[in-house]
Design an enzyme around this catalytic site. Structure first.
Site, PDB file in Angstrom:
ATOM      1  N   GLY A  78       0.824  -1.203   0.000  1.00 40.73           N
ATOM      2  CA  GLY A  78       0.000   0.000   0.000  1.00 40.73           C
ATOM      3  C   GLY A  78       0.860   1.256   0.000  1.00 40.73           C
ATOM      4  O   GLY A  78       0.572   2.226  -0.704  1.00 40.73           O
ATOM      5  N   THR A  79       1.929   1.222   0.783  1.00 44.13           N
ATOM      6  CA  THR A  79       2.832   2.368   0.875  1.00 44.13           C
ATOM      7  C   THR A  79       3.392   2.717  -0.502  1.00 44.13           C
ATOM      8  O   THR A  79       3.428   3.885  -0.901  1.00 44.13           O
ATOM      9  CB  THR A  79       3.992   2.034   1.841  1.00 44.13           C
ATOM     10  OG1 THR A  79       3.432   1.731   3.120  1.00 44.13           O
ATOM     11  CG2 THR A  79       4.973   3.175   1.957  1.00 44.13           C
ATOM     12  N   GLN A 191      -7.965   0.877   4.013  1.00 42.42           N
ATOM     13  CA  GLN A 191      -8.818   0.420   5.114  1.00 42.42           C
ATOM     14  C   GLN A 191     -10.257   0.120   4.685  1.00 42.42           C
ATOM     15  O   GLN A 191     -11.057  -0.335   5.511  1.00 42.42           O
ATOM     16  CB  GLN A 191      -8.831   1.453   6.255  1.00 42.42           C
ATOM     17  CG  GLN A 191      -7.514   1.520   7.035  1.00 42.42           C
ATOM     18  CD  GLN A 191      -7.213   0.249   7.841  1.00 42.42           C
ATOM     19  OE1 GLN A 191      -8.112  -0.528   8.174  1.00 42.42           O
ATOM     20  NE2 GLN A 191      -5.946   0.040   8.149  1.00 42.42           N
ATOM     21  N   SER A 211      -4.189  -2.630  -0.446  1.00 40.68           N
ATOM     22  CA  SER A 211      -3.129  -3.509   0.037  1.00 40.68           C
ATOM     23  C   SER A 211      -3.759  -4.813   0.536  1.00 40.68           C
ATOM     24  O   SER A 211      -4.668  -4.783   1.357  1.00 40.68           O
ATOM     25  CB  SER A 211      -2.369  -2.825   1.166  1.00 40.68           C
ATOM     26  OG  SER A 211      -1.381  -3.687   1.673  1.00 40.68           O
ATOM     27  N   HIS A 213      -2.878  -7.331   2.473  1.00 41.02           N
ATOM     28  CA  HIS A 213      -2.784  -7.897   3.834  1.00 41.02           C
ATOM     29  C   HIS A 213      -3.770  -7.293   4.819  1.00 41.02           C
ATOM     30  O   HIS A 213      -3.913  -7.781   5.937  1.00 41.02           O
ATOM     31  CB  HIS A 213      -1.343  -7.828   4.366  1.00 41.02           C
ATOM     32  CG  HIS A 213      -0.874  -6.483   4.820  1.00 41.02           C
ATOM     33  ND1 HIS A 213      -0.883  -6.118   6.140  1.00 41.02           N
ATOM     34  CD2 HIS A 213      -0.365  -5.430   4.139  1.00 41.02           C
ATOM     35  CE1 HIS A 213      -0.373  -4.888   6.249  1.00 41.02           C
ATOM     36  NE2 HIS A 213      -0.058  -4.458   5.050  1.00 41.02           N
ATOM     37  N   THR A 249       9.942  -8.041 -11.875  1.00 42.50           N
ATOM     38  CA  THR A 249       9.207  -9.268 -12.175  1.00 42.50           C
ATOM     39  C   THR A 249       7.972  -9.389 -11.280  1.00 42.50           C
ATOM     40  O   THR A 249       8.066  -9.235 -10.060  1.00 42.50           O
ATOM     41  CB  THR A 249      10.126 -10.489 -11.981  1.00 42.50           C
ATOM     42  OG1 THR A 249      11.243 -10.321 -12.849  1.00 42.50           O
ATOM     43  CG2 THR A 249       9.396 -11.790 -12.299  1.00 42.50           C
ATOM     44  N   CYS A 337       2.710   1.781  12.908  1.00 39.68           N
ATOM     45  CA  CYS A 337       3.923   2.468  12.467  1.00 39.68           C
ATOM     46  C   CYS A 337       4.302   3.563  13.440  1.00 39.68           C
ATOM     47  O   CYS A 337       5.444   3.983  13.516  1.00 39.68           O
ATOM     48  CB  CYS A 337       3.695   3.087  11.085  1.00 39.68           C
ATOM     49  SG  CYS A 337       2.534   2.159  10.101  1.00 39.68           S
TER      50      CYS A 337
HETATM   51  C1  LIG Z   1      -1.654  -0.240   6.230  1.00 40.11           C
HETATM   52  C2  LIG Z   1      -1.940   1.016   5.522  1.00 40.11           C
HETATM   53  C3  LIG Z   1      -1.098   1.496   4.510  1.00 40.11           C
HETATM   54  C4  LIG Z   1       0.189   0.815   4.154  1.00 40.11           C
HETATM   55  O1  LIG Z   1      -0.001  -0.387   3.497  1.00 40.11           O
HETATM   56  P1  LIG Z   1       1.228  -1.426   3.443  1.00 40.11           P
HETATM   57  O2  LIG Z   1       0.790  -2.467   2.483  1.00 40.11           O
HETATM   58  O3  LIG Z   1       1.387  -1.943   4.838  1.00 40.11           O
HETATM   59  O4  LIG Z   1       2.414  -0.655   2.983  1.00 40.11           O
HETATM   60  C5  LIG Z   1      -1.439   2.655   3.854  1.00 40.11           C
HETATM   61  N1  LIG Z   1      -2.560   3.314   4.173  1.00 40.11           N
HETATM   62  C6  LIG Z   1      -3.402   2.910   5.134  1.00 40.11           C
HETATM   63  C7  LIG Z   1      -4.627   3.674   5.414  1.00 40.11           C
HETATM   64  C8  LIG Z   1      -3.108   1.748   5.851  1.00 40.11           C
HETATM   65  O5  LIG Z   1      -3.938   1.352   6.812  1.00 40.11           O
END
Ligand SMILES: *Cc1c(COP(=O)(O)O)cnc(C)c1O
Length: 407
Positions: A78-79, A191, A211, A213, A249, A337
């Site tokens: 996500g980052t 989220q 993201s 996970h 890749t 974080c």
């Molecule tokens: C967890 C999160 C991210 C980051 O996602 P990652 O896959 O862990 O890098 C970004 N934005 C929000 C709102 C998140 O909750």
């Protein structure tokens, strides 16, 4: 000698940090580690098999979002998707422009914007109200002649507040009609993906981050929706993967897992929502009934159903987290974080939560794997932990359950 080990009961209530991978998702991913291991860029059979899996995962995600396959790009998380969206738009367009965001973004957006500021860009950080929601009026006032990008999260990761993305998009469309330089709209939907039905056309955004996970998929795989015709520059350089936007890749097993996790989540979305909502309300009611001097942060009515953020007066959130962990309950203070730093959460500060109360904030976040017994267990251990910590607090009077005069 027999050693008797008592297994610690474990209750995981930190699902906004990450979730367990669904067994169905693991099953779907498995063959792509061992049987179908080709490089999707290779022209031979092995490569073609991998490419087919890649295409079908992309199509599945696009269909779910009401988008086209060509509009979905995979990234490492996500980052990374947030960074590609922000720097990608900025680099592809006029330099030294203006960006509008909010004070409650995830650090993936917030620190990307701070970096822009350091490099001569102008950034407006919108305030939020006490529920953690931005105002459309404030947004309208923030737009300038040189505004290029608006990046506002869909739901906040600490308090769950949902932002009025659709209303802002409508205003933005109106604004864009009257100007030469289009303003682009990105939303971090990490989220809400898998928890709310996302429709990119209905939302009216140009870019959207997800993201896996956070919705029972694997870690280390993200996606970015980019509306057709929107010009985004890559931020890393290499091969032609992901149409040149994100070279490297493709991680086929994780991409397959991403698509499956999104599909599984959406198939049970009503059930999920009902369940996590009921669990959150049960915990909220239990805490408010049993424990004095607590404050719920944010409004649960304007938020996703799985997050409960509570401040326990006279207590440090970090201490509470550690004590709960000793009893097997996993929660978080602010965002994962941010823990490790004792700064009060930037989200709670933006919501004007009293700094002392902000220090005592705990986020409980649910998943459909949680049970009523989990909540019962928390309600069994939490009150004692809270009163023990308050006994140690120099500012808490046990007889009146009130703060001592701090003069
Ligand atoms: C967890 C999160 C991210 C980051 O996602 P990652 O896959 O862990 O890098 C970004 N934005 C929000 C709102 C998140 O909750």
């Amino acid at each position: 000698m027999r050693v008797i080990t008592v297994k610690q009961k474990r209750v995981y209530l930190d699902n906004s940090a990450t979730t367990v991978v669904d067994p169905e998702v693991i099953r779907e991913m498995h063959p792509y580690f061992s049987d179908v291991y080709g490089n999707a860029s290779s022209f031979h059979y092995f490569g073609r098999q991998a490419k087919m899996a890649l295409n079908s995962a992309r199509k599945k995600i696009a269909d779910i979002l009401n988008a086209e396959s060509e509009e979905i790009f995979f990234s490492g998380c996500g980052t990374e998707s947030d960074n590609i969206a922000i720097f990608g738009i900025v680099n592809a367009h006029h330099k030294k422009s203006h960006v509008v965001t909010t004070k409650i973004e995830h650090h993936a957006v917030l620190y990307a914007c701070k970096y822009l500021e350091k490099n001569g860009y102008e950034v407006t950080y919108l305030d939020v109200d006490s529920d953690g929601v931005v105002s459309v009026e404030d947004f309208k006032k923030a737009v300038k002649d040189n505004t290029l990008l608006v990046t506002i999260m869909h739901a906040n990761n600490e308090v769950g507040s949902i932002q009025p993305i659709e209303n802002i998009a409508v205003e933005l469309k109106r604004i864009n009609k009257k100007r030469k330089n289009k303003i682009y709209f990105h939303t971090d939907a990490v989220q809400t993906a898998g928890k709310v039905r996302l429709n990119v056309k209905k939302l009216g955004i140009d870019l959207l981050t997800m993201s896996a996970h956070k919705f029972n998929g694997p870690k280390g795989i993200g996606a970015l929706y980019v509306k057709k015709g929107v010009n985004v520059s890559p931020i890393t350089f290499g091969g032609h993967h992901e149409n040149g936007l994100r070279p490297g890749t493709e991680n086929i097993p994780y991409i397959v897992g991403f698509a499956k996790a999104l599909e599984v989540s959406l198939n049970r979305i009503e059930e999920y929502d009902k369940k996590v909502f009921a669990l959150r309300e049960k915990l909220k009611k239990g805490i408010l009934d049993i424990i004095p001097e607590v404050v719920i942060n944010g409004s649960c009515n304007k938020a996703v159903s799985n997050i409960l953020n509570v401040s326990f007066n006279y207590i440090e959130g970090e201490s509470l987290l550690l004590m709960l962990d000793m009893k097997g309950v996993a929660v978080s203070t602010g965002s994962a974080c941010a823990s490790g730093s004792s700064e009060p959460s930037h989200v709670l500060s933006a919501m004007c939560v009293n700094p002392i109360l902000a220090q005592g904030a705990i986020r409980f976040s649910f998943d459909c794997h949680n049970t009523e017994e989990d909540v019962d267990y928390v309600l069994e251990v939490l009150p004692r932990i809270v009163s023990n910590l308050r006994l140690m607090s120099p500012v808490y009077d046990q007889k009146t359950f009130k703060g001592k005069n701090r003069s």
